[in-house]
Write a protein that holds these residues in place. Sequence first.
Motif, short mmCIF file in Angstrom:
data_model
loop_
_atom_site.label_atom_id
_atom_site.label_comp_id
_atom_site.label_asym_id
_atom_site.label_seq_id
_atom_site.Cartn_x
_atom_site.Cartn_y
_atom_site.Cartn_z
N THR A 107 -0.73 -0.42 -4.37
CA THR A 107 -2.14 -0.69 -4.18
C THR A 107 -2.88 0.46 -3.52
O THR A 107 -2.41 1.04 -2.54
CB THR A 107 -2.31 -1.95 -3.31
OG1 THR A 107 -1.55 -3.02 -3.88
CG2 THR A 107 -3.77 -2.37 -3.22
N SER A 113 -7.00 1.39 -2.12
CA SER A 113 -8.35 0.91 -1.86
C SER A 113 -9.20 2.11 -1.48
O SER A 113 -8.68 3.10 -0.96
CB SER A 113 -8.36 -0.14 -0.74
OG SER A 113 -7.79 0.38 0.45
N HIS A 154 -12.47 -6.36 -1.36
CA HIS A 154 -11.73 -5.86 -0.19
C HIS A 154 -12.61 -6.10 1.04
O HIS A 154 -13.38 -7.06 1.06
CB HIS A 154 -11.33 -4.40 -0.37
CG HIS A 154 -10.31 -3.93 0.62
ND1 HIS A 154 -10.31 -2.67 1.16
CD2 HIS A 154 -9.26 -4.58 1.19
CE1 HIS A 154 -9.30 -2.54 2.00
NE2 HIS A 154 -8.64 -3.69 2.03
N GLU A 187 -7.37 -2.54 -4.80
CA GLU A 187 -7.91 -3.60 -3.96
C GLU A 187 -9.40 -3.38 -3.77
O GLU A 187 -9.82 -2.55 -2.97
CB GLU A 187 -7.17 -3.61 -2.61
CG GLU A 187 -7.52 -4.81 -1.76
CD GLU A 187 -6.65 -4.92 -0.52
OE1 GLU A 187 -6.45 -6.04 -0.02
OE2 GLU A 187 -6.16 -3.88 -0.04
N GLY A 188 -10.17 -4.12 -4.53
CA GLY A 188 -11.62 -4.00 -4.48
C GLY A 188 -12.17 -3.31 -5.71
O GLY A 188 -11.68 -2.26 -6.13
N HIS A 224 0.83 -1.20 0.00
CA HIS A 224 0.00 0.00 0.00
C HIS A 224 0.87 1.26 0.00
O HIS A 224 1.78 1.38 0.81
CB HIS A 224 -0.91 0.03 1.23
CG HIS A 224 -2.05 -0.93 1.15
ND1 HIS A 224 -3.22 -0.65 0.49
CD2 HIS A 224 -2.19 -2.19 1.63
CE1 HIS A 224 -4.05 -1.68 0.58
NE2 HIS A 224 -3.44 -2.63 1.26
#
Length: 388
Positions: free
Chosen positions: A89, A91, A175, A148-149, A57
Amino acid sequence: MKHQRQWSRRNFLSSVAGASVVMRTNALASWATDRVRIDPRVAAIVAKTICIDTHNHVDVPFIAAEVPGPQLDLAGAMNRSGLSAICMTISVDRPALVNPGDAYERYKNALASMDSVLTQNGVKRALNLADLRTAHTAHQPTVIQSIEGGHFLEGHLDRLDEAYTRGLRHLGLLHDNDASVPLGDVYTSPPQWGGLTAFGADVIRACNRLGILVDLTHASNETVNAALKVATKPIVISHTGLNTQLGQNERMAAMMKPRLISKEQAQRIARAGGVIGVWTHLADTPLAYAQNIRALVDVVGIDHVCLGTDTKLTPSYRSPCAQKGPGGGQQGERIGERTNGAWADQTVGFYYAVVDALLTVGFSGDEIGRVGGGNFCRVFDAATAGHH
């Protein structure tokens, strides 16, 4: 499933004849800033390998008024780590999504922030295996854009084409929270959708068509099993661990148990040609981490394991406008949250510590190269080959 199985290590190596996944052995000075006391064997393996953290992340703001956010030394942190690349990443589902369009707005703002971070650091997105090789040969860190998601899709499949154009090459289907148009059951929530939804299946097919690697972390077993029947390219579970490695801490075990994978499920993914990332959160030392990697290798084989830390190379972002969560976190960083500080008393960068520990538990240099990046490169190439 036939399409997935054909991406064996042998086929991968033959498809890249003349250009090995491991590269030059004399590049240490260009990559490491903590050169003191590094075992020459460790240095040689780090320099040779295209080493990749498949889930890292980089916290950035996703509120328009805060874009692009603070200066981040991403390149410096990568150089210290010994990593060649990360799946960078974002999210968007924390804090909770409330209004229609919130997820899409956050996604656009976060990508704009990411663009700024990469420009600041002179770092480019890798769109395929050739880009990873080129960056490694030039001793330049690079990133694979990951989300992510699929919350930002909000039921609009065409947004995946848009994201691909913006450089997305790694999509975590799920996620922590359901999307407004759900894609499948999340493993930490009671099942609601019977596994993979019809929209989730459409997203997987679109990823396979476009050239985006599908990550099934956070998916329930039923969702994963259904996804493997839909996918025509190998998938990745980027950050998990075996459910036999819970340890003695009951509170931690209760939190972690749904997030871990069984031997049977791990073998199912491996048979479909996929790879599974081992995260650092179950290990208090590099040696324990190496032992966790060994345990998974013993279950699925050396060609189906990779690194996926679920840590952060750069500091957590502190938003003045939100109370908690990625892109607006007010809470302090947890112990082990930073990649180059994954363990107490860590004196060298992340991958240097990992390679040293993997040698200690008996892995060869070739095996470390596969786990460190070669296996992920194989499935990334399978997903993106023939695309630009």
